[in-house]
Motif scaffolding. Structure first.
Motif, PDB file in Angstrom:
ATOM      1  N   GLY A  42       6.611  48.311 -35.543  1.00  0.00           N
ATOM      2  CA  GLY A  42       7.654  47.448 -35.009  1.00  0.00           C
ATOM      3  C   GLY A  42       7.319  45.997 -35.317  1.00  0.00           C
ATOM      4  N   PRO A  43       8.311  45.125 -35.272  1.00  0.00           N
ATOM      5  CA  PRO A  43       8.058  43.704 -35.537  1.00  0.00           C
ATOM      6  C   PRO A  43       7.122  43.096 -34.497  1.00  0.00           C
ATOM      7  CG  PRO A  43      10.405  44.212 -35.668  1.00  0.00           C
ATOM      8  CD  PRO A  43       9.744  45.411 -35.078  1.00  0.00           C
ATOM      9  N   GLN A  44       6.330  42.107 -34.961  1.00  0.00           N
ATOM     10  CA  GLN A  44       5.456  41.354 -34.059  1.00  0.00           C
ATOM     11  C   GLN A  44       5.853  39.888 -34.101  1.00  0.00           C
ATOM     12  OE1 GLN A  44       1.350  42.737 -35.362  1.00  0.00           O
ATOM     13  NE2 GLN A  44       1.149  42.768 -33.148  1.00  0.00           N
ATOM     14  N   PHE A  45       5.926  39.273 -32.932  1.00  0.00           N
ATOM     15  CA  PHE A  45       6.357  37.883 -32.796  1.00  0.00           C
ATOM     16  C   PHE A  45       5.303  36.933 -33.359  1.00  0.00           C
ATOM     17  CE2 PHE A  45       8.566  34.391 -30.939  1.00  0.00           C
ATOM     18  CZ  PHE A  45       7.643  33.584 -30.306  1.00  0.00           C
ATOM     19  N   ILE A  46       5.761  36.036 -34.245  1.00  0.00           N
ATOM     20  CA  ILE A  46       4.848  35.031 -34.790  1.00  0.00           C
ATOM     21  C   ILE A  46       4.978  33.729 -34.003  1.00  0.00           C
ATOM     22  CG2 ILE A  46       4.152  33.725 -36.839  1.00  0.00           C
ATOM     23  CD1 ILE A  46       5.431  35.943 -38.545  1.00  0.00           C
ATOM     24  N   PHE A  47       6.179  33.130 -34.039  1.00  0.00           N
ATOM     25  CA  PHE A  47       6.434  31.914 -33.251  1.00  0.00           C
ATOM     26  C   PHE A  47       7.930  31.645 -33.187  1.00  0.00           C
ATOM     27  CE2 PHE A  47       4.420  30.108 -37.294  1.00  0.00           C
ATOM     28  CZ  PHE A  47       5.591  30.138 -38.033  1.00  0.00           C
ATOM     29  N   GLN A  48       8.269  30.673 -32.330  1.00  0.00           N
ATOM     30  CA  GLN A  48       9.651  30.256 -32.132  1.00  0.00           C
ATOM     31  C   GLN A  48       9.748  28.746 -32.224  1.00  0.00           C
ATOM     32  OE1 GLN A  48      11.748  30.043 -28.128  1.00  0.00           O
ATOM     33  NE2 GLN A  48      12.776  31.835 -28.978  1.00  0.00           N
ATOM     34  N   TYR A  49      10.819  28.263 -32.864  1.00  0.00           N
ATOM     35  CA  TYR A  49      11.050  26.827 -33.001  1.00  0.00           C
ATOM     36  C   TYR A  49      12.355  26.427 -32.321  1.00  0.00           C
ATOM     37  CZ  TYR A  49       7.146  25.768 -35.973  1.00  0.00           C
ATOM     38  OH  TYR A  49       5.869  25.558 -36.434  1.00  0.00           O
ATOM     39  N   TYR A  50      12.272  25.309 -31.633  1.00  0.00           N
ATOM     40  CA  TYR A  50      13.442  24.724 -30.966  1.00  0.00           C
ATOM     41  C   TYR A  50      13.259  23.218 -30.975  1.00  0.00           C
ATOM     42  CZ  TYR A  50      16.517  23.265 -27.144  1.00  0.00           C
ATOM     43  OH  TYR A  50      17.471  22.632 -26.388  1.00  0.00           O
ATOM     44  N   GLU A  51      14.311  22.493 -31.314  1.00  0.00           N
ATOM     45  CA  GLU A  51      14.258  21.032 -31.406  1.00  0.00           C
ATOM     46  C   GLU A  51      13.087  20.581 -32.274  1.00  0.00           C
ATOM     47  OE1 GLU A  51      14.436  19.431 -27.409  1.00  0.00           O
ATOM     48  OE2 GLU A  51      16.634  19.536 -27.432  1.00  0.00           O
TER      49      GLU A  51
ATOM     50  N   ASN B  97      11.800  37.531 -18.757  1.00  0.00           N
ATOM     51  CA  ASN B  97      12.941  36.668 -18.468  1.00  0.00           C
ATOM     52  C   ASN B  97      12.433  35.384 -17.827  1.00  0.00           C
ATOM     53  OD1 ASN B  97      15.307  35.458 -17.804  1.00  0.00           O
ATOM     54  ND2 ASN B  97      16.031  37.061 -16.417  1.00  0.00           N
ATOM     55  N   TYR B  98      12.248  34.357 -18.670  1.00  0.00           N
ATOM     56  CA  TYR B  98      11.853  33.056 -18.154  1.00  0.00           C
ATOM     57  C   TYR B  98      13.052  32.129 -18.035  1.00  0.00           C
ATOM     58  CZ  TYR B  98       7.105  34.505 -19.470  1.00  0.00           C
ATOM     59  OH  TYR B  98       5.931  35.171 -19.596  1.00  0.00           O
ATOM     60  N   GLY B  99      14.232  32.672 -18.385  1.00  0.00           N
ATOM     61  CA  GLY B  99      15.418  31.844 -18.453  1.00  0.00           C
ATOM     62  C   GLY B  99      15.516  31.226 -19.838  1.00  0.00           C
ATOM     63  N   GLY B 100      16.681  30.733 -20.206  1.00  0.00           N
ATOM     64  CA  GLY B 100      16.835  30.087 -21.495  1.00  0.00           C
ATOM     65  C   GLY B 100      16.941  31.080 -22.640  1.00  0.00           C
ATOM     66  N   SER B 101      16.749  30.585 -23.855  1.00  0.00           N
ATOM     67  CA  SER B 101      16.952  31.372 -25.052  1.00  0.00           C
ATOM     68  C   SER B 101      15.936  32.503 -25.174  1.00  0.00           C
ATOM     69  CB  SER B 101      16.849  30.461 -26.275  1.00  0.00           C
ATOM     70  OG  SER B 101      16.965  31.198 -27.459  1.00  0.00           O
ATOM     71  N   GLN B 102      16.366  33.601 -25.761  1.00  0.00           N
ATOM     72  CA  GLN B 102      15.461  34.740 -25.945  1.00  0.00           C
ATOM     73  C   GLN B 102      14.522  34.468 -27.111  1.00  0.00           C
ATOM     74  OE1 GLN B 102      17.666  38.354 -26.215  1.00  0.00           O
ATOM     75  NE2 GLN B 102      18.851  37.960 -24.388  1.00  0.00           N
ATOM     76  N   GLY B 103      13.367  35.054 -27.089  1.00  0.00           N
ATOM     77  CA  GLY B 103      12.435  34.803 -28.184  1.00  0.00           C
ATOM     78  C   GLY B 103      11.377  35.840 -28.344  1.00  0.00           C
ATOM     79  N   ASN B 104      10.440  35.930 -27.425  1.00  0.00           N
ATOM     80  CA  ASN B 104       9.252  36.737 -27.619  1.00  0.00           C
ATOM     81  C   ASN B 104       9.517  38.191 -27.230  1.00  0.00           C
ATOM     82  OD1 ASN B 104       6.766  37.799 -27.898  1.00  0.00           O
ATOM     83  ND2 ASN B 104       5.759  36.462 -26.422  1.00  0.00           N
ATOM     84  N   LEU B 105      10.074  38.945 -28.199  1.00  0.00           N
ATOM     85  CA  LEU B 105      10.294  40.370 -27.990  1.00  0.00           C
ATOM     86  C   LEU B 105       9.030  41.137 -28.342  1.00  0.00           C
ATOM     87  CD1 LEU B 105      13.781  40.692 -29.674  1.00  0.00           C
ATOM     88  CD2 LEU B 105      13.308  41.209 -27.302  1.00  0.00           C
ATOM     89  N   ILE B 106       8.711  42.141 -27.513  1.00  0.00           N
ATOM     90  CA  ILE B 106       7.602  43.048 -27.795  1.00  0.00           C
ATOM     91  C   ILE B 106       8.215  44.396 -28.133  1.00  0.00           C
ATOM     92  CG2 ILE B 106       5.552  44.165 -26.855  1.00  0.00           C
ATOM     93  CD1 ILE B 106       5.387  41.706 -24.926  1.00  0.00           C
ATOM     94  N   PHE B 107       7.961  44.854 -29.361  1.00  0.00           N
ATOM     95  CA  PHE B 107       8.589  46.068 -29.863  1.00  0.00           C
ATOM     96  C   PHE B 107       7.648  47.265 -29.798  1.00  0.00           C
ATOM     97  CE2 PHE B 107      12.560  44.708 -31.886  1.00  0.00           C
ATOM     98  CZ  PHE B 107      12.384  43.332 -32.003  1.00  0.00           C
ATOM     99  N   GLY B 108       8.256  48.448 -29.661  1.00  0.00           N
ATOM    100  CA  GLY B 108       7.529  49.692 -29.885  1.00  0.00           C
ATOM    101  C   GLY B 108       7.435  49.972 -31.383  1.00  0.00           C
ATOM    102  N   LYS B 109       6.831  51.126 -31.725  1.00  0.00           N
ATOM    103  CA  LYS B 109       6.632  51.447 -33.139  1.00  0.00           C
ATOM    104  C   LYS B 109       7.854  52.083 -33.780  1.00  0.00           C
ATOM    105  CE  LYS B 109       1.626  51.815 -33.232  1.00  0.00           C
ATOM    106  NZ  LYS B 109       0.450  52.623 -33.631  1.00  0.00           N
ATOM    107  N   GLY B 110       8.825  52.444 -32.983  1.00  0.00           N
ATOM    108  CA  GLY B 110      10.072  52.943 -33.529  1.00  0.00           C
ATOM    109  C   GLY B 110      10.178  54.453 -33.586  1.00  0.00           C
ATOM    110  N   THR B 111      11.420  54.925 -33.598  1.00  0.00           N
ATOM    111  CA  THR B 111      11.755  56.336 -33.789  1.00  0.00           C
ATOM    112  C   THR B 111      12.743  56.430 -34.938  1.00  0.00           C
ATOM    113  OG1 THR B 111      11.461  56.920 -31.454  1.00  0.00           O
ATOM    114  CG2 THR B 111      12.860  58.370 -32.784  1.00  0.00           C
ATOM    115  N   LYS B 112      12.408  57.241 -35.920  1.00  0.00           N
ATOM    116  CA  LYS B 112      13.307  57.427 -37.059  1.00  0.00           C
ATOM    117  C   LYS B 112      14.302  58.527 -36.723  1.00  0.00           C
ATOM    118  CE  LYS B 112      13.356  58.345 -42.032  1.00  0.00           C
ATOM    119  NZ  LYS B 112      12.515  58.656 -43.225  1.00  0.00           N
TER     120      LYS B 112
END
Lengths: 113, 117
Positions: A42-51, B97-112
């Motif tokens: 699965g994808p792994q988060f590297i970083f996020q940019y804002y402003e 959920n910290y509020g604001g824009s989404q960003g740091n998603l933690i994914f599983g390895k997936g199911t085909k």
């Protein structure tokens, strides 16, 4: 309405080289996130940019750096490439409003030989 | 640290039938989101469905629905009336959920998932 666009689609580099990947966010979006997806993972988060600043960062070494421009587009730079950096690099954009979902691009496939 | 586990590397289903994909996660937090994303061969990650942890009602989007069991930390995806176009990798993902824009998603390895005619 163009979605998230990434360039190039494919790239082959040699160990030790440097690479720059580019991302244009979806129209109206001001936040860009980068992910690395190794084969079969699965994808792994590297970083996020804002402003134009890095707002969040995942567990990646300093060889991975980025930039966001005033038009919200972004670059991902990787220095001193390793074979293990071979992966699909995904860019995702969103707007900074609460609950804005991520929109992903089609990714850049990087192969390091 | 949060983790996401998908225990089914591959699944197949006949067209028009129903299939359920499993996902479990681990967190000590109380306010978060859960997602299912679809990644077809085009490589683009497409949001299928989203669940906010504070909502007890299970999310539904047309043929896609989830079974969210917060106490068990389980978040399964049910696809009804499977179509050939549903063939793809499916990823379960977690985000604080910290509020604001989404960003740091933690994914599983997936199911085909393969949908067979």
């Amino acid at each position: 309405d163009a979605g998230v666009t990434q360039s190039p689609t494919h790239l082959i580099k040699t160990r030790g080289q440097q690479v720059t990947l580019r991302c244009s966010p979806k129209s109206g979006h001001d936040t860009v996130s980068w992910y690395q997806q190794a084969l079969g993972q699965g994808p792994q988060f590297i970083f996020q940019y804002y402003e134009e600043e890095e707002r969040q960062r995942g567990n990646f070494p300093d060889r991975f750096s980025g930039h966001q421009f005033p038009n919200y587009s972004s670059e991902l730079n990787v220095n001193a490439l390793l074979l293990g950096d071979s992966a699909l690099y995904l860019c995702a954009s969103s707007d900074s409003s609460y609950n804005s979902p991520l929109h992903f691009g089609n990714g850049t496939r990087l192969t390091v030989t | 640290a949060q983790t996401v586990t998908q225990s089914q590397p591959e699944m197949s289903v006949q067209e028009a039938e129903t299939v359920t994909l499993s996902c479990t996660y681990d967190t000590s937090e109380n306010n978060y989101y859960l997602f299912w994303y679809k990644q077809p061969p085009s490589r683009q990650m497409i949001l299928v469905i989203r669940q906010e942890a504070y909502k007890q009602q299970n999310a539904t989007e047309n043929r896609f629905s989830v079974n969210f069991q917060k106490a068990a930390k389980s978040f399964s995806l049910k696809i009804s009336d499977s179509q050939l176009g549903d063939t793809a990798m499916y990823f379960c993902a977690f985000m604080m959920n910290y509020g604001g824009s989404q960003g740091n998603l933690i994914f599983g390895k997936g199911t085909k998932l393969s949908v067979k005619p």
